[in-house]
Design a protein around this motif. Sequence first.
Motif, mmCIF file in Angstrom:
data_model
loop_
_atom_site.group_PDB
_atom_site.id
_atom_site.type_symbol
_atom_site.label_atom_id
_atom_site.label_comp_id
_atom_site.label_asym_id
_atom_site.label_seq_id
_atom_site.Cartn_x
_atom_site.Cartn_y
_atom_site.Cartn_z
ATOM 1 N N ALA A 44 0.857 -1.196 0.000
ATOM 2 C CA ALA A 44 0.000 0.000 0.000
ATOM 3 C C ALA A 44 0.889 1.240 0.000
ATOM 4 O O ALA A 44 0.861 2.052 0.919
ATOM 5 C CB ALA A 44 -0.936 -0.023 1.202
ATOM 6 N N ALA A 45 1.689 1.365 -1.013
ATOM 7 C CA ALA A 45 2.706 2.407 -1.092
ATOM 8 C C ALA A 45 2.122 3.808 -1.188
ATOM 9 O O ALA A 45 1.005 4.010 -1.643
ATOM 10 C CB ALA A 45 3.594 2.149 -2.298
ATOM 11 N N GLY A 46 2.919 4.780 -0.726
ATOM 12 C CA GLY A 46 2.584 6.188 -0.880
ATOM 13 C C GLY A 46 2.521 6.958 0.413
ATOM 14 O O GLY A 46 2.882 8.118 0.464
ATOM 15 N N HIS A 47 2.059 6.331 1.472
ATOM 16 C CA HIS A 47 1.904 7.037 2.742
ATOM 17 C C HIS A 47 3.204 7.038 3.533
ATOM 18 O O HIS A 47 3.722 8.079 3.891
ATOM 19 C CB HIS A 47 0.781 6.413 3.567
ATOM 20 C CG HIS A 47 0.539 7.122 4.861
ATOM 21 N ND1 HIS A 47 1.216 6.801 6.009
ATOM 22 C CD2 HIS A 47 -0.287 8.132 5.173
ATOM 23 C CE1 HIS A 47 0.815 7.601 6.981
ATOM 24 N NE2 HIS A 47 -0.103 8.414 6.503
ATOM 25 N N SER A 48 3.717 5.868 3.831
ATOM 26 C CA SER A 48 4.949 5.743 4.610
ATOM 27 C C SER A 48 5.684 4.479 4.175
ATOM 28 O O SER A 48 5.081 3.572 3.611
ATOM 29 C CB SER A 48 4.626 5.698 6.112
ATOM 30 O OG SER A 48 3.724 4.650 6.393
ATOM 31 N N PRO A 49 6.980 4.408 4.438
ATOM 32 C CA PRO A 49 7.749 3.230 4.023
ATOM 33 C C PRO A 49 7.179 1.958 4.649
ATOM 34 O O PRO A 49 6.869 1.917 5.832
ATOM 35 C CB PRO A 49 9.150 3.508 4.564
ATOM 36 C CG PRO A 49 9.220 4.977 4.736
ATOM 37 C CD PRO A 49 7.824 5.411 5.099
ATOM 38 N N GLY A 50 7.020 0.938 3.825
ATOM 39 C CA GLY A 50 6.561 -0.348 4.320
ATOM 40 C C GLY A 50 5.073 -0.468 4.572
ATOM 41 O O GLY A 50 4.601 -1.489 5.069
ATOM 42 N N GLN A 51 4.294 0.548 4.222
ATOM 43 C CA GLN A 51 2.846 0.522 4.465
ATOM 44 C C GLN A 51 2.216 -0.659 3.738
ATOM 45 O O GLN A 51 2.488 -0.903 2.573
ATOM 46 C CB GLN A 51 2.208 1.825 3.990
ATOM 47 C CG GLN A 51 0.708 1.857 4.077
ATOM 48 C CD GLN A 51 0.185 1.956 5.501
ATOM 49 O OE1 GLN A 51 0.802 2.578 6.348
ATOM 50 N NE2 GLN A 51 -0.938 1.342 5.767
ATOM 51 N N VAL A 52 1.372 -1.403 4.440
ATOM 52 C CA VAL A 52 0.648 -2.514 3.842
ATOM 53 C C VAL A 52 -0.832 -2.440 4.225
ATOM 54 O O VAL A 52 -1.210 -1.721 5.151
ATOM 55 C CB VAL A 52 1.210 -3.888 4.276
ATOM 56 C CG1 VAL A 52 2.627 -4.093 3.759
ATOM 57 C CG2 VAL A 52 1.132 -4.082 5.778
ATOM 58 N N ALA A 53 -1.613 -3.191 3.504
ATOM 59 C CA ALA A 53 -3.022 -3.410 3.827
ATOM 60 C C ALA A 53 -3.186 -4.912 3.992
ATOM 61 O O ALA A 53 -2.338 -5.696 3.553
ATOM 62 C CB ALA A 53 -3.921 -2.883 2.712
ATOM 63 N N PHE A 54 -4.261 -5.311 4.628
ATOM 64 C CA PHE A 54 -4.536 -6.727 4.823
ATOM 65 C C PHE A 54 -5.917 -7.055 4.284
ATOM 66 O O PHE A 54 -6.895 -6.391 4.622
ATOM 67 C CB PHE A 54 -4.474 -7.104 6.308
ATOM 68 C CG PHE A 54 -3.119 -6.919 6.913
ATOM 69 C CD1 PHE A 54 -2.153 -7.900 6.790
ATOM 70 C CD2 PHE A 54 -2.803 -5.758 7.594
ATOM 71 C CE1 PHE A 54 -0.897 -7.732 7.335
ATOM 72 C CE2 PHE A 54 -1.549 -5.579 8.154
ATOM 73 C CZ PHE A 54 -0.591 -6.564 8.024
ATOM 74 N N ARG A 55 -5.987 -8.089 3.462
ATOM 75 C CA ARG A 55 -7.260 -8.554 2.910
ATOM 76 C C ARG A 55 -7.545 -9.907 3.553
ATOM 77 O O ARG A 55 -6.723 -10.807 3.510
ATOM 78 C CB ARG A 55 -7.157 -8.683 1.394
ATOM 79 C CG ARG A 55 -8.458 -9.063 0.706
ATOM 80 C CD ARG A 55 -8.268 -9.111 -0.808
ATOM 81 N NE ARG A 55 -7.706 -7.878 -1.318
ATOM 82 C CZ ARG A 55 -8.427 -6.867 -1.799
ATOM 83 N NH1 ARG A 55 -9.734 -6.936 -1.820
ATOM 84 N NH2 ARG A 55 -7.832 -5.783 -2.252
ATOM 85 N N VAL A 56 -8.707 -10.026 4.141
ATOM 86 C CA VAL A 56 -9.095 -11.291 4.771
ATOM 87 C C VAL A 56 -10.311 -11.847 4.029
ATOM 88 O O VAL A 56 -11.222 -11.102 3.680
ATOM 89 C CB VAL A 56 -9.367 -11.125 6.292
ATOM 90 C CG1 VAL A 56 -10.524 -10.193 6.558
ATOM 91 C CG2 VAL A 56 -9.573 -12.457 6.962
ATOM 92 N N ARG A 57 -10.272 -13.146 3.774
ATOM 93 C CA ARG A 57 -11.377 -13.821 3.092
ATOM 94 C C ARG A 57 -11.807 -15.006 3.948
ATOM 95 O O ARG A 57 -10.978 -15.792 4.390
ATOM 96 C CB ARG A 57 -10.937 -14.310 1.720
ATOM 97 C CG ARG A 57 -10.633 -13.202 0.754
ATOM 98 C CD ARG A 57 -10.192 -13.758 -0.599
ATOM 99 N NE ARG A 57 -9.939 -12.692 -1.539
ATOM 100 C CZ ARG A 57 -8.729 -12.238 -1.848
ATOM 101 N NH1 ARG A 57 -7.665 -12.746 -1.279
ATOM 102 N NH2 ARG A 57 -8.585 -11.268 -2.726
ATOM 103 N N SER A 58 -13.112 -15.115 4.127
ATOM 104 C CA SER A 58 -13.655 -16.226 4.907
ATOM 105 C C SER A 58 -15.115 -16.433 4.541
ATOM 106 O O SER A 58 -15.876 -15.459 4.436
ATOM 107 C CB SER A 58 -13.530 -15.923 6.403
ATOM 108 O OG SER A 58 -14.093 -16.956 7.176
ATOM 109 N N ARG A 59 -15.482 -17.676 4.340
ATOM 110 C CA ARG A 59 -16.877 -18.046 4.072
ATOM 111 C C ARG A 59 -17.497 -17.235 2.933
ATOM 112 O O ARG A 59 -18.650 -16.810 3.007
ATOM 113 C CB ARG A 59 -17.711 -17.911 5.326
ATOM 114 C CG ARG A 59 -17.251 -18.813 6.437
ATOM 115 C CD ARG A 59 -18.084 -18.638 7.658
ATOM 116 N NE ARG A 59 -17.515 -19.434 8.745
ATOM 117 C CZ ARG A 59 -17.791 -19.247 10.007
ATOM 118 N NH1 ARG A 59 -18.636 -18.294 10.360
ATOM 119 N NH2 ARG A 59 -17.236 -20.003 10.919
ATOM 120 N N GLY A 60 -16.706 -16.973 1.906
ATOM 121 C CA GLY A 60 -17.203 -16.268 0.736
ATOM 122 C C GLY A 60 -17.296 -14.758 0.893
ATOM 123 O O GLY A 60 -17.784 -14.073 0.003
#
Length: 133
Positions: free
Chosen positions: A40-56
């Motif tokens: 998730a680049a642009g805000h701060s070094p190493g910034q990430v987002a997390f996507r969770v998937r469960s039960r559709g």
Amino acid sequence: MVDVFGESFFDSVMPVVNEGLAQMMMPGQEIAGCLQVEAAAGHSPGQVAFRVRSRGEEAIFCGDILHSPLQIVRPDVNSGYCIRPDLARSTRLALLNQAADSGALILPVHFGEPYCGYVRRQGTGFRFEPATW
């Protein structure tokens, strides 16, 4: 990996990692069979987002990609902390498109109540639909 100051991120900032006491998560990595780490680049070094998937269903913990619901309507607006403004804008727009297309619940860190909701298309842009419990 090199940070914005040109120093080794792991050597100067992460002594715990260097001692083997923690493991860095990298974009593309999946954790526990349901949590995807995404750059998730642009805000701060190493910034990430997390996507969770469960039960559709799917949810996105979007970190600093969004600081205000205003940025859903105006994805061109950055916070004062985006170190790479153009990259932050393109990351935000990509997130909004993905969330609108997938119907994923977004979980922004900086929003107040209702804390989470959905990105819906509105004309050529987007709107926020609060989640109901």
